[in-house]
Scaffold this active site. Sequence first.
Site, PDB file in Angstrom:
ATOM      1  CD1 TRP A 127      -2.613   1.669   0.484  1.00  0.00           C
ATOM      2  CD2 TRP A 127      -2.024   1.839   2.640  1.00  0.00           C
ATOM      3  NE1 TRP A 127      -3.344   2.695   1.032  1.00  0.00           N
ATOM      4  CE2 TRP A 127      -2.999   2.825   2.352  1.00  0.00           C
ATOM      5  CE3 TRP A 127      -1.513   1.757   3.945  1.00  0.00           C
ATOM      6  CZ2 TRP A 127      -3.464   3.714   3.317  1.00  0.00           C
ATOM      7  CZ3 TRP A 127      -1.980   2.633   4.897  1.00  0.00           C
ATOM      8  CH2 TRP A 127      -2.943   3.607   4.583  1.00  0.00           C
ATOM      9  CG  ASP A 207      -2.562  -2.774   7.282  1.00  0.00           C
ATOM     10  OD1 ASP A 207      -3.687  -2.646   7.801  1.00  0.00           O
ATOM     11  OD2 ASP A 207      -2.138  -2.026   6.374  1.00  0.00           O
ATOM     12  CB  ALA A 209      -6.983  -2.776   5.196  1.00  0.00           C
ATOM     13  CE  LYS A 242     -10.558   0.140   1.156  1.00  0.00           C
ATOM     14  NZ  LYS A 242      -9.696   0.485   2.266  1.00  0.00           N
TER      15      LYS A 242
END
Length: 396
Positions: A127, A207, A209, A242
């Site tokens: 990212w 992470d 997400a 998301k």
Amino acid sequence: MLDRLQDTPPDALLALISAFAADERDDKIDLGVGVYRTDDGATPVFEAIKAAEQRLWEEQDSKSYLGPEGDKGFVKAIMPILFGDDTGMNGRIDGLQTPGGTGAVRLAMALAARAGITRVHVGTPSWPNHIPIIEDVGLEAVTFAHAKLDGSADGDAVLDLIRNGVEGDAVLLHACCHNPSGIDYTDDQWGQIADALADSPVLPIIDSAYQGLGHGLEEDSAGLRKVLARVPNALIAYSCDKNFGLYRDRVGAFYAKVAEPGMLSAAMSNAAALARANWSMPPDHGGAAVRIVLRDEDLRQKWLAELDRMRERLRWVRAHLAAADNKVEGVPLAHLEEQNGLFAMLPLSKEQIGKLREDHAVYMAGSGRINIAGLTRGNIDKFIAALADVTQSTAG
Ligand code: PMP
């Protein structure tokens, strides 16, 4: 003083949004921006969230400050989803609410720095905000290869750095639905990573997400859970932007796992102090809506069904692209079906990406990343034909 500042380049994806908006062709396709879209190309508010927001509006009787930890009910409600039956691991995990997953990543890096971490290993590509955050908190970012050319995750690269890591090192891992490649570690690789981390001083920072957008809530956190079961210490960044569709409401959480329950208060009080210095307190609205959804069985079921539909659509797009594998010269598409989440990388040259935009009104990032959710029943065959055209006309 300010005349010492130099211009920094604008975010390339934001520039892409403006170029797409200005394009007047009716059949333009946006594969740039990283948000989920339905088959109609919309990014609607989840019905479960709408219902929760209505309840929140009716029930909320104050907007007084909550404090740097945010909505603890929200933070606790995410824990069983993310950590499973081992929720809290007997007083060794706790968290606080953050402004989006970005805030959680930032807090994880800032806390790692405060705890003596000096370098963070990042698998590339990653990212685009990971390395800037790491460097902005004064840590050194060191890269390793996340994936191999055949579209599989490079397990050896990550195992190597974990085995050779020293005190002061951390490694940043994507829990699922890797951004931008869509390439996740296999179950076996996660097992090896967990074993290697158990014998290494390297601190895992995970992470998450996109939980639920790959294969399911449980499946998408299986790797993270394997690691947490083996390591004494870990930091976790979580985003609800998301999987609850809350992007602009900035909903995230940061969690720390410590070796002994007695160490939790030091980790959490430092995290709260860093949050206070960074943003004081997270925005409340989206986290409160998620808490309401997760505590109400009907809304929870509604949310799960909406998440299932999202995931099934992403899997349909991937299967449809994979079925066109032999139609596009030099761009293997078959492995997209094995990959997960919103994104994939196509091995296209700058020239081919430019031609897609100019000749076919297909907008994608210059890195070759596409947002899988930008493809619909209405435009996917046009996209495949456009790919076939630019790879053929620019071949050789
Ligand atoms: N981590 C990764 C891997 C991401 O892709 C993103 C953004 N999509 C984030 C963190 C930040 O998420 P948020 O929008 O919740 O800040």
